[in-house]
Design a protein around this motif. Structure first.
Motif, PDB file in Angstrom:
ATOM      1  N   ARG A 189       0.782  -1.239   0.000  1.00  0.00           N
ATOM      2  CA  ARG A 189       0.000   0.000   0.000  1.00  0.00           C
ATOM      3  C   ARG A 189       0.815   1.290   0.000  1.00  0.00           C
ATOM      4  NH1 ARG A 189      -4.641  -1.462   4.551  1.00  0.00           N
ATOM      5  NH2 ARG A 189      -5.534  -3.269   3.459  1.00  0.00           N
ATOM      6  N   THR A 241       2.703   3.513  -1.414  1.00  0.00           N
ATOM      7  CA  THR A 241       3.246   3.949  -2.699  1.00  0.00           C
ATOM      8  C   THR A 241       4.273   5.057  -2.519  1.00  0.00           C
ATOM      9  OG1 THR A 241       1.157   3.384  -3.760  1.00  0.00           O
ATOM     10  CG2 THR A 241       2.638   4.821  -4.978  1.00  0.00           C
ATOM     11  N   LYS A 259       8.292   4.938  -3.473  1.00  0.00           N
ATOM     12  CA  LYS A 259       8.871   5.955  -4.357  1.00  0.00           C
ATOM     13  C   LYS A 259      10.105   6.568  -3.721  1.00  0.00           C
ATOM     14  CE  LYS A 259       7.653  10.159  -6.909  1.00  0.00           C
ATOM     15  NZ  LYS A 259       6.564  11.131  -7.221  1.00  0.00           N
TER      16      LYS A 259
END
Length: 446
Positions: free
Chosen positions: A122, A124, A128
């Motif tokens: 989950r 993200t 990144k």
């Protein structure tokens, strides 16, 4: 096995200058006569390595590398980068050594590596950031001539909570590997996990890896090659951590404390692992090298069990690494604590005392200096569980006995008998004792 300290980007920017006159070296994993071969600048290279934490600060890295090179070590492995990485690369290069540079990825649940709990299904934004940080590190260090390869992540799949998390991580890892290769095409990219925990996920979701890094201890090194072959693995692999049988595999004694291998067993595991278990697979181009765990001077549970040093003293792994990589045995048999036994545990006004008998083996010259310490695996915090604490001791009624004051804890402790000889080698043996409330008698381990 070690978490990395955070990288201070501003300092790193100031430090990451390449040594004057140095040229970057290109590393590749290629097929030669239908066998895998690790090459540096087109020449065959076999990693005879150790994992590296250092004896103290970066100020000692040059001395550390000189000592390791004298043992026959040609490669170091780290778990992540920090402001000290540049100093290590410089020192390694000066002494003709290479470094498998670790690129840390966060763990999916608390475990052996850290107490992190990153959600690869989950988070993200977090992924990144990890990718960006990883690429920053690669850009900074890729042209340093000591870089051998990139080792991305360590035992993340082992410490993932479920299959969904494992798949999400393996897919993310594939993205990281591809992006690293875009930035640096001159060094192979591997990932590291324990035993076979990573292999099926890498095979299915991370095809861009150049080789696999596998952490294995004890007799598992004899079984692993066939296990990989039966799993259909065709990629080459490194043993990225290795040593004697680990605590997680060790049988427990009557007090529930894992039985630590003897010093002789620790020594033999390393020499046998390299010379017998791995040698045929190195020759066949399947295994590309070995990293023995661990070059660190820490005085704690893991280091006493598996480390090469304890403070300034050498441990069995130090001498075993030298024999494995150079064939050179110790000039004389290393002293060993043949046995340590506990009896007569009594509560006195000054505390709980036990009579401890220590029998030595293969001692020559002056008698070694004997001391005692304990470890409490039932501690409430990670720090307590890992700590090894010195104990007060007095001469006992016989030359091989001591009265040792037990710690003020309730439960089973591991007791260490430590013996340091005049050459700076530290021998160790362990037993256990269950420490009850003051009104009861303790139970030594048989």
């Amino acid at each position: 096995m070690k978490p990395v300290r955070p990288l201070l980007l501003a300092l790193l920017l100031a430090l990451v200058l390449i040594p004057a006159g140095a040229a970057d070296a290109k590393t590749a994993i290629v097929r030669v006569d239908n066998q895998w071969q690790l090459q540096v600048d087109g020449k065959p290279y076999i990693a005879r390595g150790v994992t590296f934490s250092g004896s103290s600060s970066s100020a000692a890295y040059e001395q550390d590398c000189a000592k390791l090179a004298a043992l026959g070590v040609n490669t170091l492995r780290t778990w992540g980068v920090s402001t000290e990485t540049k100093y290590l690369l410089d020192a390694a290069h000066k002494h003709g050594m290479k470094v498998m540079v670790g690129l840390w990825l966060r763990q999916g649940q608390p475990g052996a590596e850290s107490d992190d709990s990153f959600d690869y299904t989950r988070d993200t934004a977090g992924m990144k950031k990890q990718l960006a940080d990883t690429l920053t590190h690669v850009k900074f260090f890729k042209d340093h001539p000591a870089v051998l390869a990139w080792g991305i992540g360590n035992e993340v799949l082992l410490n993932s909570p479920n299959d969904a998390a494992k798949e999400a991580y393996a897919r993310f890892l594939e993205k990281v590997v591809r992006e690293v290769k875009k930035v640096d095409a001159s060094h192979p990219v591997i990932s590291v996990d324990a035993w076979m925990f990573g292999v099926p996920w890498w095979e299915k979701f991370t095809p861009s890896l150049d080789a696999y890094g596998i952490n294995v201890y004890g007799g598992g090194v004899h079984v692993l090659p066939d296990t990989l072959q039966k799993a259909g693995v065709v990629k080459p692999w490194f043993i990225t951590e290795f040593g004697a049988q680990g605590e997680w595999d060790a049988p427990k004694d009557a007090n529930g404390v894992p039985r630590e291998p003897t010093d002789a067993e620790k020594y033999d595991a390393i020499v046998d692992g390299w010379k017998n278990a791995l040698a045929p697979h190195v020759q066949a181009g399947r295994c590309l090298g070995l990293f023995v765990f661990n070059y660190s001077a820490s005085f704690d549970h893991t280091s006493l069990w598996l480390g090469m040093l304890s403070g300034t003293s050498t441990r069995p792994a130090w001498h075993a690494v030298r024999e494995a990589y150079t064939g050179q045995k110790p000039a004389a048999p290393l002293p060993q604590v043949a046995s340590v036994t506990i009896s007569d545990v009594k509560r006195e006004e000054s505390g709980t005392w036990a009579l401890v008998r220590v029998v030595m083996k293969d001692t020559a010259g002056a008698p070694p200096q004997v001391s005692f310490a304990y470890n409490f695996r039932g501690g409430a915090t990670r720090h307590e569980r890992d700590s090894v604490v010195r104990l007060e001791a007095k001469a006992g009624p016989t030359p091989d006995s001591w009265r040792v004051r037990m710690p003020n804890v309730k439960g089973a402790i591991k007791l260490y008998a430590l013996a340091k000889d005049s050459s700076g080698h530290l021998a160790a043996a362990t037993t256990s004792v269950a420490l009850p409330p003051a009104s009861q008698a303790a139970t030594p381990s048989p």
